[in-house]
Design an enzyme around this catalytic site. Structure first.
Site, PDB file in Angstrom:
ATOM      1  N   SER A  49       0.807  -1.221   0.000  1.00 11.11           N
ATOM      2  CA  SER A  49       0.000   0.000   0.000  1.00 11.11           C
ATOM      3  C   SER A  49       0.844   1.277   0.000  1.00 11.11           C
ATOM      4  CB  SER A  49      -0.911   0.006   1.222  1.00 11.11           C
ATOM      5  OG  SER A  49      -0.138  -0.115   2.400  1.00 11.11           O
TER       6      SER A  49
ATOM      7  N   ASP B  66      -4.905   7.571   7.499  1.00 10.59           N
ATOM      8  CA  ASP B  66      -5.785   6.648   8.222  1.00 10.59           C
ATOM      9  C   ASP B  66      -4.980   5.984   9.334  1.00 10.59           C
ATOM     10  OD1 ASP B  66      -4.246   4.733   6.953  1.00 10.59           O
ATOM     11  OD2 ASP B  66      -5.833   4.035   5.602  1.00 10.59           O
TER      12      ASP B  66
ATOM     13  N   HIS C 190      -1.554   4.601   7.193  1.00  9.08           N
ATOM     14  CA  HIS C 190      -0.861   5.149   6.024  1.00  9.08           C
ATOM     15  C   HIS C 190      -0.507   6.616   6.150  1.00  9.08           C
ATOM     16  CE1 HIS C 190      -3.067   1.583   4.488  1.00  9.08           C
ATOM     17  NE2 HIS C 190      -1.830   1.320   4.110  1.00  9.08           N
TER      18      HIS C 190
END
Ligand SMILES: *[C@@H]1O[C@H](CO)[C@@H](O)[C@H](O)[C@H]1NC(C)=O
Ligand SMILES: *[C@@H]1O[C@H](CO)[C@@H](O)[C@H](O)[C@H]1NC(C)=O
Length: 353
Positions: free
Chosen positions: A40, A317, A320
């Site tokens: 990610s 979040d 991240h």
């Protein structure tokens, strides 16, 4: 909210942003193509159509990105996007499913959120493109490129970045109720097992023509809001046992880079130390609160309104980094004054070789 940054730092950050904007109007890229592997930290939409809970193609993700929510796990660009801009690419490198025949000459992004070096990592969340699958996709792209009649890029001149490994800890080793790796290995053994597999994968990338390969070490995973919430910190700013596992991995990865540079004398491998690059933020003891409102899996609540000044948050979040952190990562890995951050040299130097 993590919105009480030192005014001096915010000023520096704005100068960095401004500086980057002016840098972005370069014409010809410094290298013919740029390939991106990882999780990610770099995913730009590869998970969107997969049957997985690990995807974020909804608002408020992408609130500061020109195309809105694309599947990037941040409010704006990823560090991979910004490194591409610094290399002189005027368009973002496309995800594997969206890359056209023309696009693939400039490179492809294979990154898949929650994916790891190991195949089983993140499996409890659904289908993911783990590292070996990303390499299989790259093999397909390389064979498509080799069949081109003209303008075939010289793969040896391209830059390859790989940012993977954190999910092997947070979506495997430290998830005791779903994975048994921590019963089978000590932290040191697990780092060794991961590095052996990673070494094979990097040699596969080499066998597919990669000669300028950048590998990212792990950031301090124990400083993310989700891990702090789950494990507690015992009065420390972060979860020490998780950071310690990451450091063991990073030390082994650094040795692997040294060894690969010795063994493959026609290739150059670069180690980027995310932990040291991001350490100025840690030293400031900022509260690690996500910018957006998060749901039970620590992704943003869909359609929720995030914090107004994203430049003042480290985390978008529960896991991240915000774009401002990604700018810091990209800038300090592209141009670095210290071998602690980029070893043996920075990406700019690597590109020019
Ligand atoms: C760990 O789990 C795997 C499957 O996930 C299983 O094959 C293996 O036997 C387990 N090992 C131990 C030591 O429990
Ligand atoms: C490097 O070469 C040595 C000696 O041939 C070998 O033992 C080692 O496994 C190689 N390491 C890598 C990462 O290729």
């Amino acid at each position: 909210m993590a919105c009480d940054l030192d005014p001096l730092l915010s000023l520096c950050i704005f100068i960095v942003v401004f500086h980057l904007r002016t840098l972005l109007v370069t014409s010809k890229p410094q290298v013919p193509c740029y390939f991106i592997f990882g999780d990610s930290w770099v995913d730009n939409g590869n998970n969107n159509k997969l049957d997985t809970r690990c995807k974020v193609n909804y608002s408020p993700y992408g609130i500061d990105f020109p195309e809105g929510h694309t599947g990037r796990f941040s409010n704006g660009r990823s560090s991979a996007d910004i490194i591409g801009q610094l290399l002189g690419f005027n368009k973002f490198i496309p995800s594997y499913p969206s890359a056209s025949k023309k696009d693939i000459k400039r490179g492809v992004n294979y990154g898949s959120g929650c994916a790891g070096i190991r195949k089983e990592t993140g499996r409890h969340l659904g289908v993911l493109i783990y590292m070996d699958r990303q390499l299989r996709r790259h093999k397909i792209i390389v064979s498509r490129l080799s069949r081109l009649k003209k303008n075939r890029p010289n793969l040896k001149k391209c830059v390859y970045i790989v940012n993977i490994g954190s999910n092997d800890y947070i979506n495997n080793f430290f998830l005791h109720d779903k994975y048994n790796t921590s019963d089978r290995y000590t932290k040191a053994q697990f780092a060794e097992v991961l590095i052996q597999q990673y070494s094979k994968q990097l040699r596969t990338l080499y066998s597919l023509g990669g000669r300028k390969i950048v590998v990212f070490g792990l950031a301090d995973m124990g400083c993310t809001p989700v891990q702090i919430h789950k494990f507690g910190t015992n009065g420390k700013p972060c979860v020490e046992s998780i950071n310690e596992a990451g450091r063991l991995f990073n030390d082994r990865l650094m040795s692997l880079v040294v060894e690969l540079n010795k063994n493959k004398s026609d290739a150059r491998f670069v180690f980027i130390n995310l932990a040291s690059i991001l350490s100025p933020l840690g030293d400031m003891h900022l509260p690690s609160t996500p910018c957006c409102r998060v749901k039970e899996n620590w992704q943003c609540v869909p359609e929720s309104v995030p914090c107004p000044v994203r430049e003042w948050s480290i985390f978008f979040d529960g896991y991240h980094p915000t774009e401002i952190c990604n700018i810091m990562i990209a800038k300090r890995s592209y141009t670095s004054s210290s071998q602690v951050d980029a070893y043996p040299y920075d990406i700019k130097h690597l590109a020019q070789l």
